[in-house]
Design an enzyme around this catalytic site. Sequence first.
Site, mmCIF file in Angstrom:
data_model
loop_
_atom_site.group_PDB
_atom_site.id
_atom_site.type_symbol
_atom_site.label_atom_id
_atom_site.label_comp_id
_atom_site.label_asym_id
_atom_site.label_seq_id
_atom_site.Cartn_x
_atom_site.Cartn_y
_atom_site.Cartn_z
ATOM 1 N N GLU A 1 0.891 -1.180 0.000
ATOM 2 C CA GLU A 1 0.000 0.000 0.000
ATOM 3 C C GLU A 1 0.917 1.215 0.000
ATOM 4 O OE1 GLU A 1 -3.206 0.097 -0.197
ATOM 5 O OE2 GLU A 1 -3.985 -1.789 0.573
ATOM 6 N N CYS B 1 -2.244 9.267 2.941
ATOM 7 C CA CYS B 1 -1.929 8.731 1.615
ATOM 8 C C CYS B 1 -2.981 9.117 0.583
ATOM 9 C CB CYS B 1 -1.757 7.222 1.685
ATOM 10 S SG CYS B 1 -3.169 6.366 2.395
#
Length: 481
Positions: A245, A279
């Site tokens: 990720e 993010c």
Amino acid sequence: MADFDRFTNCVAGQSRQGPKVHRGIDPSTGKSLWDVPVASETDLEEAIASSKKAFAPWSKTSWEDRAQQLLLARDVLLENKAKMAELLTKEVGKPIQLAHLEVEHAANFLEFNAKQKPFEERIIQDDSDLKLTVVQKPVGIVAAICPWNFPLVLAMGKIAAGLITGNCVIVKPSPFTPYSILKFAELVQHIFPPGVLQALNGGDDLGPRLCTHPDIDKISFTGSTATGKKIANAAAGTLKTVTLELGGNNASIICPDVDPNIVAPQVAVGSFFNSGQLCVASKRVYVHEDIYDQFLKVMVETVKQWKVEPTSSLQEGIMLGPIQNQMQYDVVRQFFLDSASNGHQFALGETPKESPENFIIKPAIVSNPPDDSLVVTGEAFGPIVPVMKWKDEDDVIRRANDTLTGLGGAVWSNDLTRAQAIADRIEAGTVWINSFEKPLPQAHLSGYKESGLGGEWGREGLSAYTKPQVIHCYKAPVVAK
Ligand code: NAD
């Protein structure tokens, strides 16, 4: 009552100190926090040996019993919510009310995964000749390697999914923010059998060692794209399963039919939440030219009203705290310097000092910089965001997709059909419509392009912690009649 001033690794069900320690820094004050042990080679080997021993019985423990243990861990986390939130504020610098939200969100991950239905054996074929079945088995020992921006919740997503599916998890926090997750692992040790959940804080060598160790079966990593590539490379040596990720550069596309007074304040939250250290934050904002001026005005006015301060007083109402560490402060400052030196227009904000007394960076909005500028093409991972104009829908979608990453994006329109059609053309694993970016435990998260490999969270995310086994069982007798 747990001691929140003492931190240990967790190995084989025991809290473990060590001769070597390091300290995180409170980014609000620049002062050192508590000692935290740095795991030795022996700690790592003993943790892996303990997981190996625990794996067979844990993987055979019923799903319901494992779920029960996750729910007990959730209860312990929530009982300690106030102290855990304080830890998060101290180690990350996030405002206390947002630290509370992170603890709640982490508890939601435990609950969501505990409430999932077990994977059933699936019969592919069953006739007089052959029974063909497929089952999902746990992968084994999972190393969860975590970043510093949301140290508790991002680790918990991995722990909860890894444990419910019958794996053993060794969690490695970022050395910048080891405290909350080590404390969680310690607080819940009595719930799980030894070796099922272990936590190791390490130096720079621990991550690479986990990635090459032959007895680690899977790496679940959240962090930067650069590190993700190193991990994929290192894990190739033993062909471990890897979930990555990684970073992103999300675009938010604002259509002309929205009211800037309603949407601009929300987009501001999506861009600057956690001081931009998210993010999936809106890192590029594209506003239709018909509403651009009003949108920019409202966005600037909204952000100007926020309290941006050091957070260590634990005072409620602060909207943005400091950048988490010096390295990241320097990275973000480079984005300011680049925009300033290229003559970009700052609708808000100014270049932060080189040697600050703390890592506070006041939020900045750069008005209409060129598409090839650093502030548009790079991931600042801090409170500086470019707001650009668009005119043609095909062209803005092309600009949104003109990046090597593809983690997320957002579309704002009063016409949901139009918003859906735009979302469908965004090359990213997640798109929000008429909301800023709010990740949820039940929603799968995966990055396209250089934003990741595989994904986690949601029901789909459980598959990342399992491997299929197919049994071909022929029914003809294998002894003479
Ligand atoms: P980072 O890559 O520097 O570090 C993350 C973790 O990897 C830390 O625990 C670190 O110790 C470890 N590590 C570093 N080098 C390693 C190596 N060679 N082998 C194994 N482990 C190693 O990331 P960061 O600065 O902590 O986090 C910020 C980045 O993470 C941003 O790019 C952000 O977009 C991304 N991020 C992505 C998500 C997502 O879900 N996609 C979520 C949060 C953050």
